[in-house]
Scaffold this motif. Structure first.
Motif, mmCIF file in Angstrom:
data_model
loop_
_atom_site.group_PDB
_atom_site.id
_atom_site.type_symbol
_atom_site.label_atom_id
_atom_site.label_comp_id
_atom_site.label_asym_id
_atom_site.label_seq_id
_atom_site.Cartn_x
_atom_site.Cartn_y
_atom_site.Cartn_z
ATOM 1 N N SER A 60 16.721 -10.011 -18.320
ATOM 2 C CA SER A 60 17.311 -11.360 -18.356
ATOM 3 C C SER A 60 16.208 -12.406 -18.458
ATOM 4 O O SER A 60 15.036 -12.098 -18.340
ATOM 5 C CB SER A 60 18.067 -11.650 -17.056
ATOM 6 N N ALA A 61 16.627 -13.639 -18.586
ATOM 7 C CA ALA A 61 15.687 -14.754 -18.549
ATOM 8 C C ALA A 61 15.045 -14.817 -17.161
ATOM 9 O O ALA A 61 15.643 -14.412 -16.166
ATOM 10 C CB ALA A 61 16.420 -16.052 -18.852
ATOM 11 N N THR A 69 17.796 -19.766 -17.300
ATOM 12 C CA THR A 69 19.043 -20.055 -18.035
ATOM 13 C C THR A 69 19.625 -21.403 -17.596
ATOM 14 O O THR A 69 20.074 -22.187 -18.439
ATOM 15 C CB THR A 69 20.058 -18.911 -17.839
ATOM 16 N N GLU A 94 15.885 -15.340 -22.837
ATOM 17 C CA GLU A 94 15.741 -13.880 -22.895
ATOM 18 C C GLU A 94 14.700 -13.465 -23.937
ATOM 19 O O GLU A 94 13.987 -12.484 -23.750
ATOM 20 C CB GLU A 94 17.091 -13.229 -23.210
ATOM 21 N N PHE A 121 22.294 -10.284 -22.451
ATOM 22 C CA PHE A 121 23.025 -11.545 -22.622
ATOM 23 C C PHE A 121 23.222 -11.981 -24.075
ATOM 24 O O PHE A 121 24.083 -12.786 -24.359
ATOM 25 C CB PHE A 121 22.258 -12.616 -21.833
ATOM 26 N N ARG A 171 27.820 -16.181 -19.092
ATOM 27 C CA ARG A 171 26.815 -16.235 -18.033
ATOM 28 C C ARG A 171 26.763 -14.921 -17.266
ATOM 29 O O ARG A 171 27.780 -14.285 -17.034
ATOM 30 C CB ARG A 171 27.101 -17.395 -17.056
ATOM 31 N N GLU A 172 25.600 -14.549 -16.888
ATOM 32 C CA GLU A 172 25.327 -13.309 -16.161
ATOM 33 C C GLU A 172 25.661 -12.078 -17.002
ATOM 34 O O GLU A 172 25.931 -11.007 -16.482
ATOM 35 C CB GLU A 172 26.084 -13.255 -14.817
ATOM 36 N N GLY A 173 25.629 -12.242 -18.306
ATOM 37 C CA GLY A 173 26.082 -11.168 -19.185
ATOM 38 C C GLY A 173 25.104 -10.023 -19.419
ATOM 39 O O GLY A 173 25.420 -9.084 -20.156
ATOM 40 N N SER A 174 23.942 -10.056 -18.801
ATOM 41 C CA SER A 174 22.974 -8.990 -19.078
ATOM 42 C C SER A 174 23.426 -7.612 -18.581
ATOM 43 O O SER A 174 23.072 -6.597 -19.170
ATOM 44 C CB SER A 174 21.625 -9.311 -18.432
HETATM 45 N N1 ASP Z 1 20.201 -15.139 -18.124
HETATM 46 C C1 ASP Z 1 21.635 -15.119 -18.228
HETATM 47 C C2 ASP Z 1 22.241 -15.895 -17.082
HETATM 48 O O1 ASP Z 1 21.547 -16.252 -16.155
HETATM 49 C C3 ASP Z 1 22.189 -13.734 -18.301
HETATM 50 C C4 ASP Z 1 21.956 -12.900 -17.055
HETATM 51 O O2 ASP Z 1 21.103 -13.216 -16.239
HETATM 52 O O3 ASP Z 1 22.657 -11.906 -16.893
HETATM 53 O O4 ASP Z 1 23.417 -16.153 -17.112
#
Ligand code: ASP
Ligand code: MG
Length: 422
Positions: free
Chosen positions: A37-38, A43, A121, A188, A202-205
């Motif tokens: 992820s980032a 993000t 990312e 992501f 969001r949080e898609g990794s």
């Molecule tokens: N960097 C993205 C986010 O913070 C994806 C992830 O972290 O899963 O939403």
């Protein structure tokens, strides 16, 4: 083949990146897809940058300068030799962001969002990949946008599974022609048929890790986190939490769906379909067992809690006092779908329909206005939604001390309570 996912916290500074190398050194002869992820809260910072650029609320240049400094500080710690060629490479990568904010905003905010936010990312994987190679963990950087194909629903790309499967088999699989090979790729992100960049939400990794595991028939997915595994409650809200050793796919889906933030809700289905185990482990204590999510049937041994704040409860009733009937309901749900409003809990009576949704200032006021054309809408803000999986009365009583219950929906295994502090 194993798929590892390292989230933002696991690469938030130089020490964390070094730790990724240590973890990979435990698996010398494995083929590993490393999804990253980032870094840290990048993000969020890039979302700020997108807003600064799009709405000209603040100086986009200075937001970008902050983001750049954060990454170059990490880089200086990882690569003390400032003449290392990677400095130039990373500078060139940042130029893409310079260009992005020099252009005129496009008519579609979400398109610009994905173009800018996706760079988090791209940058993190470049740094991680370069550092790993430098420290002897030989790997290849891979652009996931050439593998995971989506439609052009920006910010919430829908995966084209057939095409993705085809590309993974054709391009990625042959890379793993012998033992001990590693790729580093982005969580992501996705790509469209016209080579535009999309994001998966969001949080898609985690979801990325699951997509790649599914298409590669991986033996397992490991999500490396700053918690020892999946806990029965978020330590942010509850003092006493317990780690769950094993969870069924079904419970994991339920918990994620109701808002447990440890796993992205879309992650489980692809894994469940191929019975690929998902392991959630601490990157701080990589030897400890963590939690395994797999094909077991047993229910969780203890109640699990999910807590969502900033809820708004809407009570919607037809103006003409008619019943809440199929037509009214489908009318409302069409509206929710069009506006990407996720209903966290709902309940209906003869003439009124209640939902609790996240109080997103970009969606809710407009939604209410539209609903008010045909319905009477009452709403109540600043509420909390408590979901308890495998509840009993004692736990309900315990979590509702000092709170007033405005809505309660019980099924056999799950209770949901919309509450207000009193
Ligand atoms: N960097 C993205 C986010 O913070 C994806 C992830 O972290 O899963 O939403
Ligand atoms: Mg993140």
């Amino acid at each position: 083949m194993k798929v590892f996912k390292f989230g933002g916290a696991s690469v938030k500074d130089a020490k964390a990146v070094k730790n990724v190398a240590n973890i990979l050194n435990f698996f010398p002869r494995e083929n590993i897809v490393v999804v990253v992820s980032a870094m840290g809260k990048t993000t969020n910072a890039l979302e700020r940058l997108t807003d600064a650029f799009y709405y000209q609320k603040e100086s986009a240049e200075s937001v970008l300068a902050e983001i750049k400094k954060y990454h170059f500080d990490i880089l200086e710690d990882l690569f003390p030799d400032k003449n290392h060629p990677f400095y130039t490479e990373l500078n060139n990568t940042f130029v893409e962001l310079d260009w992005a904010i020099e252009e005129e905003p496009s008519p579609d905010y979400n398109y610009d969002y994905d173009k800018i936010v996706s760079m988090g990312e791209i940058i993190s994987t470049k740094i991680v990949s370069a550092y790993l190679n430098e420290s002897g963990v030989i790997n290849k950087w891979w652009d996931v946008r050439g593998l995971i194909q989506t439609d052009n629903t920006y910010r919430e790309g829908n995966v084209d599974w057939d095409l993705t499967k085809h590309l993974v088999k054709k391009d990625l699989l042959p890379f793993f022609d012998e033992q001990g090979k590693i790729i580093v790729t982005q969580g992501f992100l996705g790509g469209t048929s016209e080579n535009f960049t999309t994001t998966l939400g969001r949080e898609g990794s985690d979801y990325t890790a699951a997509i790649l595991a599914y298409t590669l028939n991986a033996e397992s997915v490991t999500i490396w986190k700053d918690v020892p595994g999946v806990l029965n409650a978020d330590p942010k809200w509850f003092d006493e939490t317990q780690k769950l050793d094993q969870i069924s796919y079904q419970d994991a889906i339920e918990l994620a769906y109701y808002g447990a933030t440890v796993i992205h809700p879309k992650t489980i289905k692809p894994l469940q379909n191929k019975k690929i185990p998902l392991i959630v482990k601490s990157f701080l204590n990589p030897k400890e067992k963590g939690t395994i999510i797999n094909d077991v049937q047993s229910p969780l041994p203890i109640p699990s809690f999910i807590f969502k704040v900033n809820q708004v409860l809407l009570s919607i009733s037809p103006k003409d006092f008619s019943f809440i009937m199929e037509e009214n309901l489908s009318d409302m749900f069409r509206l929710f779908a069009e506006r990407q409003v996720k209903v966290n809990v709902m309940q209906n009576s003869a003439i009124s329909f209640s939902i609790s949704i996240d109080n997103d200032e970009r969606k809710v006021p407009e939604l209410i206005k539209t609903l008010q054309k045909n319905y009477k809408v009452l709403y109540n803000e600043n509420l909390e939604l408590i979901t308890i999986r495998y509840y009993d009365q004692a736990t309900i009583d315990r979590v509702t001390v000092g709170k007033k219950i405005l809505l309660e929906v019980k099924s056999r295994y799950t209770v949901q309570l919309v509450v207000k502090n009193v």
